[in-house]
Design an enzyme around this catalytic site. Structure first.
Site, PDB file in Angstrom:
ATOM      1  N   GLY A   1       1.225   3.583   2.032  1.00  0.00           N
ATOM      2  CA  GLY A   1       2.064   3.682   3.483  1.00  0.00           C
ATOM      3  C   GLY A   1       2.696   2.505   3.949  1.00  0.00           C
ATOM      4  O   GLY A   1       3.298   2.535   5.159  1.00  0.00           O
TER       5      GLY A   1
ATOM      6  N   GLU B   1       7.770 -17.493  -4.354  1.00  0.00           N
ATOM      7  CA  GLU B   1       7.776 -16.123  -5.013  1.00  0.00           C
ATOM      8  C   GLU B   1       9.407 -15.474  -4.914  1.00  0.00           C
ATOM      9  O   GLU B   1       9.775 -15.085  -5.936  1.00  0.00           O
ATOM     10  CB  GLU B   1       7.092 -15.118  -4.279  1.00  0.00           C
ATOM     11  CG  GLU B   1       7.241 -13.491  -4.646  1.00  0.00           C
ATOM     12  CD  GLU B   1       6.111 -12.582  -4.289  1.00  0.00           C
ATOM     13  OE1 GLU B   1       5.076 -12.980  -3.597  1.00  0.00           O
ATOM     14  OE2 GLU B   1       6.389 -11.326  -4.556  1.00  0.00           O
TER      15      GLU B   1
ATOM     16  N   HIS C   1      31.676  -2.484 -20.722  1.00  0.00           N
ATOM     17  CA  HIS C   1      30.933  -1.889 -22.014  1.00  0.00           C
ATOM     18  C   HIS C   1      31.486  -0.520 -22.469  1.00  0.00           C
ATOM     19  O   HIS C   1      31.307  -0.075 -23.496  1.00  0.00           O
ATOM     20  CB  HIS C   1      29.619  -1.870 -22.304  1.00  0.00           C
ATOM     21  CG  HIS C   1      28.859  -3.408 -22.625  1.00  0.00           C
ATOM     22  ND1 HIS C   1      29.231  -4.477 -21.836  1.00  0.00           N
ATOM     23  CD2 HIS C   1      28.132  -3.883 -23.862  1.00  0.00           C
ATOM     24  CE1 HIS C   1      28.378  -5.377 -22.370  1.00  0.00           C
ATOM     25  NE2 HIS C   1      28.151  -4.848 -23.553  1.00  0.00           N
ATOM     26  N   GLY C   2      32.072   0.300 -21.412  1.00  0.00           N
ATOM     27  CA  GLY C   2      32.153   1.675 -21.535  1.00  0.00           C
ATOM     28  C   GLY C   2      31.028   2.456 -21.873  1.00  0.00           C
ATOM     29  O   GLY C   2      30.025   1.969 -21.491  1.00  0.00           O
TER      30      GLY C   2
ATOM     31  N   GLU D   1       0.907  -1.189  -0.126  1.00  0.00           N
ATOM     32  CA  GLU D   1      -0.074  -0.126  -0.025  1.00  0.00           C
ATOM     33  C   GLU D   1       0.941   1.258  -0.082  1.00  0.00           C
ATOM     34  O   GLU D   1       2.185   1.136   0.237  1.00  0.00           O
ATOM     35  CB  GLU D   1      -0.845   0.049   1.404  1.00  0.00           C
ATOM     36  CG  GLU D   1      -1.624  -1.399   1.376  1.00  0.00           C
ATOM     37  CD  GLU D   1      -2.728  -1.349   2.545  1.00  0.00           C
ATOM     38  OE1 GLU D   1      -2.513  -0.397   3.455  1.00  0.00           O
ATOM     39  OE2 GLU D   1      -3.688  -2.162   2.536  1.00  0.00           O
TER      40      GLU D   1
END
Ligand SMILES: Cc1cc2nc3c(=O)[nH]c(=O)nc-3n(C[C@H](O)[C@H](O)[C@H](O)COP(=O)(O)OP(=O)(O)OC[C@H]3O[C@@H](n4cnc5c(N)ncnc54)[C@H](O)[C@@H]3O)c2cc1C
Length: 388
Positions: free
Chosen positions: A132, A251, A347-348, A130
């Protein structure tokens, strides 16, 4: 190290699922990433070929084989193709939502919902978080107050995966708001229920093709018949927290499986790229620093893979504990984060360009240590089991 957990039928399943991913997902992935949601046709196409509800009984349209190795294969091939955002909805549907419908439902409920879940006509989601509250589940505020044959649901949920596409939302509610854990129940809230509205499809850092949405409930009348049952035919009211505790290990293993597959693929892309890319007249891969990184990552992914394969075996045997699933979840997702970050570095500048799959893998990875229970909560679960 040769993997020993798969049989011939798993290899055949992998071949056909790989072809499905190449034909039905990869060509649409960029468009779905732009749209922020996959087409619902993806679910029905997957359902038609037996890639949904493998664990469900055949008489309800499922595959009749409760074997998480099939789920592992689905997850690995999604990561291999670099389509994590498009694939997450399917793994959530199969790995995370389906077990609630198989183990906590009456025969009537199964007959109503499971065939549609297997065919892909009913897309599923699970709504706990939720605005909050996330980690502290028992602090949830959404209420479901009994009124005759209905519950009247009020409150809101956020960050819900499949939130836009979902037809059936396993919703955690407080049927007794005076209680914490003991006041929680799980209700299936269906698309079209009066008072159930979807909010925004949230804009995320990565996993753009995955619809992650807000859900709102205002005096939504949900039949008592949609309450998930407790064990041995008890009515399930007040049992929601126990249901979640029972299902969360699967899960968490599902997320850990995807993490190791994503990390393995990131290393494969990086090996290929750095062998080809030249700097100072030599391949980037040939610098000792690059070789050490590649060696370290390959080692760690291999170690994690062995643990994941073992966890899947334990889950299939009904022995995987909450602590073991928590170990897999935190360690493998933190590994994925470290690995994809290093791969971007190797990969730069191209590693920061979304046209390179490693860049997308980097943004897709970030949430893995957060959803399904954060790394900190995983360590709490393990720590508590040590009596500390
Ligand atoms: C892409 C995405 C998809 C999601 N999909 C779903 C979904 O389908 N369904 C669903 O219900 N939710 C979903 N979530 C929500 C997710 O599960 C929560 O975000 C997660 O559980 C954390 O809750 P929170 O965001 O409220 O963080 P908070 O609980 O506010 O935590 C904030 C920080 O405090 C730390 N913290 C909290 N408690 C403790 C403690 N006791 N000890 C130490 N540290 C602590 C946390 O680890 C975190 O670092 C999704 C989230 C994302 C980002």
């Amino acid at each position: 190290m040769e993997r020993t957990i798969f049989d011939e039928e798993h290899d055949l399943f992998r071949d056909s699922w790989r072809k499905f991913v190449e034909k039905e997902i990869a060509p649409h992935h960029d468009a779905w990433e732009r749209d922020g949601v996959v087409s619902r046709d993806l679910f029905t196409a997957a359902g038609a070929l037996g890639f949904l509800g493998m664990a469900a009984p055949t008489e309800l349209g499922g595959g009749g084989v409760d074997d998480f190795r099939y789920n592992l294969i689905i997850s690995e091939e999604i990561q291999r193709a670099g389509v994590a955002g498009s694939g997450l909805g399917i793994t959530l549907h199969n790995d995370i939502c389906l077990p609630y419908f198989l183990s906590l439902t009456t025969p009537e409920q199964q007959a109503r919902w499971v065939p549609g879940i297997c065919s892909g006509e009913l897309v599923t989601a699970v709504a706990m978080t939720e605005p909050g509250m996330g980690s502290d589940l028992a602090g949830m505020k959404t209420t479901a107050i009994r009124d005759g044959d209905d519950y009247v649901v009020n409150g809101s949920k956020t960050f819900i995966t499949n939130g836009i596409n979902a037809d059936l939302v396993i919703t955690a509610v407080k049927t007794d708001p005076t209680q914490r854990h003991k006041g929680m129940s799980l209700l299936i809230i269906e698309r079209g229920t009066d008072g159930f509205e979807r909010g925004r499809n949230l804009e995320k850092v990565g996993l753009h093709a995955q619809d992650t949405a807000e859900l709102f409930f205002t005096d939504a009348h949900v039949p008592v018949a949609n309450l998930l049952a407790g064990p041995e035919g008890t009515d399930g009211e007040g049992q929601g927290f126990l249901h979640l505790v029972k299902n969360l290990p699967q899960e968490r293993l599902s997320i850990a499986m995807s993490a190791v597959a994503a990390a393995a693929q990131a290393v494969a892309w990086t090996l290929e790229y750095t062998k080809d890319r030249q700097a100072f007249g030599q391949p980037v891969a040939s610098f000792q620093n690059s070789r050490f990184w590649l060696a370290e990552m390959t080692t760690e992914v291999q170690v994690a893979q062995v643990f994941i394969d073992r966890c899947v075996t334990e889950l299939n045997a009904g022995r995987l504990t909450a602590e073991e699933a928590a170990m897999a979840k935190w360690w493998c997702t933190e590994l994925q984060k470290r690995v994809v970050d290093t791969c971007v570095q190797l990969h730069g500048g191209y590693g920061y360009m979304l046209e390179y799959p490693i860049a997308r893998s980097y943004v897709d990875a970030r949430t893995q240590t957060i959803y399904g229970g954060t790394t900190e909560i995983m360590k709490e679960i393990i720590g508590r089991s040590l009596g500390v």
